[in-house]
Motif scaffolding. Structure first.
Motif, PDB file in Angstrom:
ATOM      1  N   GLY A   1      73.514  53.666 -90.289  1.00 48.50           N
ATOM      2  CA  GLY A   1      74.673  53.562 -91.145  1.00 48.50           C
ATOM      3  C   GLY A   1      75.047  54.922 -91.713  1.00 48.50           C
ATOM      4  O   GLY A   1      74.798  55.966 -91.088  1.00 48.50           O
ATOM      5  N   ALA A   2      75.630  54.930 -92.903  1.00 47.75           N
ATOM      6  CA  ALA A   2      76.048  56.178 -93.544  1.00 47.75           C
ATOM      7  C   ALA A   2      74.845  57.090 -93.745  1.00 47.75           C
ATOM      8  O   ALA A   2      73.797  56.671 -94.244  1.00 47.75           O
ATOM      9  CB  ALA A   2      76.711  55.878 -94.881  1.00 47.75           C
ATOM     10  N   VAL A   3      75.003  58.351 -93.366  1.00 50.26           N
ATOM     11  CA  VAL A   3      73.884  59.293 -93.354  1.00 50.26           C
ATOM     12  C   VAL A   3      73.857  60.119 -94.640  1.00 50.26           C
ATOM     13  O   VAL A   3      74.877  60.677 -95.063  1.00 50.26           O
ATOM     14  CB  VAL A   3      73.968  60.226 -92.129  1.00 50.26           C
ATOM     15  CG1 VAL A   3      72.854  61.270 -92.169  1.00 50.26           C
ATOM     16  CG2 VAL A   3      73.895  59.409 -90.841  1.00 50.26           C
ATOM     17  N   LEU A   4      72.689  60.202 -95.222  1.00 48.99           N
ATOM     18  CA  LEU A   4      72.425  61.043 -96.383  1.00 48.99           C
ATOM     19  C   LEU A   4      71.688  62.291 -95.913  1.00 48.99           C
ATOM     20  O   LEU A   4      70.722  62.196 -95.151  1.00 48.99           O
ATOM     21  CB  LEU A   4      71.551  60.278 -97.389  1.00 48.99           C
ATOM     22  CG  LEU A   4      70.844  61.082 -98.479  1.00 48.99           C
ATOM     23  CD1 LEU A   4      71.861  61.585 -99.496  1.00 48.99           C
ATOM     24  CD2 LEU A   4      69.779  60.228 -99.164  1.00 48.99           C
TER      25      LEU A   4
ATOM     26  N   GLY B   1      70.647  70.799 -79.371  1.00 52.45           N
ATOM     27  CA  GLY B   1      70.487  70.694 -80.808  1.00 52.45           C
ATOM     28  C   GLY B   1      70.669  72.056 -81.452  1.00 52.45           C
ATOM     29  O   GLY B   1      70.087  73.047 -80.990  1.00 52.45           O
ATOM     30  N   VAL B   2      71.463  72.117 -82.497  1.00 52.26           N
ATOM     31  CA  VAL B   2      71.742  73.374 -83.183  1.00 52.26           C
ATOM     32  C   VAL B   2      71.327  73.213 -84.635  1.00 52.26           C
ATOM     33  O   VAL B   2      72.084  72.714 -85.472  1.00 52.26           O
ATOM     34  CB  VAL B   2      73.231  73.770 -83.090  1.00 52.26           C
ATOM     35  CG1 VAL B   2      73.426  75.209 -83.567  1.00 52.26           C
ATOM     36  CG2 VAL B   2      73.763  73.595 -81.672  1.00 52.26           C
TER      37      VAL B   2
ATOM     38  N   HIS C   1      74.301  68.244 -81.164  1.00 49.83           N
ATOM     39  CA  HIS C   1      73.905  67.616 -82.419  1.00 49.83           C
ATOM     40  C   HIS C   1      73.276  68.662 -83.323  1.00 49.83           C
ATOM     41  O   HIS C   1      72.946  69.769 -82.904  1.00 49.83           O
ATOM     42  CB  HIS C   1      72.927  66.452 -82.160  1.00 49.83           C
ATOM     43  CG  HIS C   1      71.576  66.872 -81.651  1.00 49.83           C
ATOM     44  ND1 HIS C   1      70.499  67.059 -82.472  1.00 49.83           N
ATOM     45  CD2 HIS C   1      71.133  67.123 -80.382  1.00 49.83           C
ATOM     46  CE1 HIS C   1      69.452  67.409 -81.749  1.00 49.83           C
ATOM     47  NE2 HIS C   1      69.799  67.462 -80.488  1.00 49.83           N
ATOM     48  N   GLY C   2      73.092  68.300 -84.583  1.00 48.31           N
ATOM     49  CA  GLY C   2      72.503  69.224 -85.548  1.00 48.31           C
ATOM     50  C   GLY C   2      73.554  69.854 -86.447  1.00 48.31           C
ATOM     51  O   GLY C   2      74.767  69.805 -86.180  1.00 48.31           O
TER      52      GLY C   2
ATOM     53  N   ARG D   1      77.723  64.851 -81.539  1.00 46.83           N
ATOM     54  CA  ARG D   1      76.907  63.721 -81.967  1.00 46.83           C
ATOM     55  C   ARG D   1      75.971  64.218 -83.068  1.00 46.83           C
ATOM     56  O   ARG D   1      74.781  64.426 -82.838  1.00 46.83           O
ATOM     57  CB  ARG D   1      76.090  63.156 -80.805  1.00 46.83           C
ATOM     58  CG  ARG D   1      76.897  62.604 -79.660  1.00 46.83           C
ATOM     59  CD  ARG D   1      77.621  61.319 -80.054  1.00 46.83           C
ATOM     60  NE  ARG D   1      78.242  60.688 -78.896  1.00 46.83           N
ATOM     61  CZ  ARG D   1      79.422  61.009 -78.409  1.00 46.83           C
ATOM     62  NH1 ARG D   1      80.138  61.972 -79.010  1.00 46.83           N
ATOM     63  NH2 ARG D   1      79.921  60.395 -77.358  1.00 46.83           N
ATOM     64  N   PRO D   2      76.475  64.451 -84.273  1.00 42.66           N
ATOM     65  CA  PRO D   2      75.676  65.117 -85.308  1.00 42.66           C
ATOM     66  C   PRO D   2      74.390  64.383 -85.669  1.00 42.66           C
ATOM     67  O   PRO D   2      73.429  65.000 -86.106  1.00 42.66           O
ATOM     68  CB  PRO D   2      76.638  65.185 -86.503  1.00 42.66           C
ATOM     69  CG  PRO D   2      77.693  64.163 -86.230  1.00 42.66           C
ATOM     70  CD  PRO D   2      77.826  64.109 -84.746  1.00 42.66           C
TER      71      PRO D   2
END
Length: 254
Positions: free
Chosen positions: A25-28, A122-123, A212-213, A229-230
């Motif tokens: 869900g929502a990412v913290l 990934g960054v 991502h990242g 795709r973070p």
């Protein structure tokens, strides 16, 4: 049932509830340098969680601090680790334990999106590149400093060079822009070369490129057809957690 996912990296902790659809869900996101991690979790998490899945590439003291904080509110904790095979993904490393769990989970997340070869980049603190072919075979990867880490390293050896700032230009006419251009350009070149090498290896057009990242968005504009795709590690962790065996909180979870 309240289930949460936790991705503990070298710079940030990312956490998200697991939705009924099996996705985060929502990412913290919490930058954990100099932060009381337990206090931050108290601020943002519910007081009680049924289950937590944790992936960590951070230093051992920080991993222990997270697990101890979770043990006070969580009934079950699962700690992710790299497996030789999982959900159709087969790892190239002879010793899978030497492949970072974040890379493993990012590839799982990428495989869950559908068939076809994919280059997963990934960054974060590091720049990682992994190739997975259409059959789910991991063909190997690369690790380099991310642009942010390059800047920090240069600043550490030559303090007159700023650790951040500047904008990308092909040929910069001031130092700040030259640093941004050189460090971002080095990362872009590595990814582009990896895409070309993947096409040669697989005898096919270049694979899909997933980024991502935290530093992914900054490179996306200079790469061919990237897909941002973070939270790909959390996506893979959600898939891994569906079949994971939990550790009971309050035992040896730390």
């Amino acid at each position: 049932m309240s289930r949460w996912l936790f991705d503990l990296g070298n710079t940030r902790l990312k956490a998200a509830p697991l939705g009924a659809d099996g996705r985060p869900g929502a990412v913290l996101a919490i930058a954990h340098d100099g932060v009381d991690l337990a206090a931050e979790l108290d601020r943002h998490l519910p007081p009680s969680i049924d289950a937590a899945a944790v992936a960590s590439v951070a230093a051992e003291p920080l991993r222990v601090a997270l697990l101890q904080a979770l043990a006070t509110r969580c009934q079950r904790i699962s700690l992710a680790s790299t497996a030789r095979q999982w959900a159709g993904l087969r790892i190239a490393y002879a010793d899978p334990s030497r492949l970072g769990v974040d890379r493993f989970l990012a590839m799982l997340g990428a495989r869950a999106e559908g068939p076809g070869a994919v280059l997963v980049c990934g960054v974060g603190t590091a720049l990682t590149v992994d190739l997975v072919d259409a059959d789910g075979l991991h063909r190997g990867g690369r690790i380099a400093p991310s642009p942010a880490l390059m800047r920090e390293a240069l600043h550490g050896r030559a303090s007159q060079l700023p650790a951040n700032g500047g904008v990308y230009r092909d040929f910069a006419d001031d130092t700040d822009d030259a640093l941004a251009s050189g460090c971002e350009g080095a990362a872009v070149a590595l990814v582009e070369r990896s895409l070309a090498a993947a096409a040669e290896l697989l005898g096919a057009p270049p694979p899909r490129l997933l980024l991502h990242g935290g530093g992914a968005a900054a490179l996306a504009a200079r790469l061919p057809a990237p897909e941002l795709r973070p939270d790909l590690v959390l996506e893979g962790l959600a898939r891994w957690s569906a079949a994971a065996s939990p550790v009971v909180a309050g035992t040896d979870a730390a």
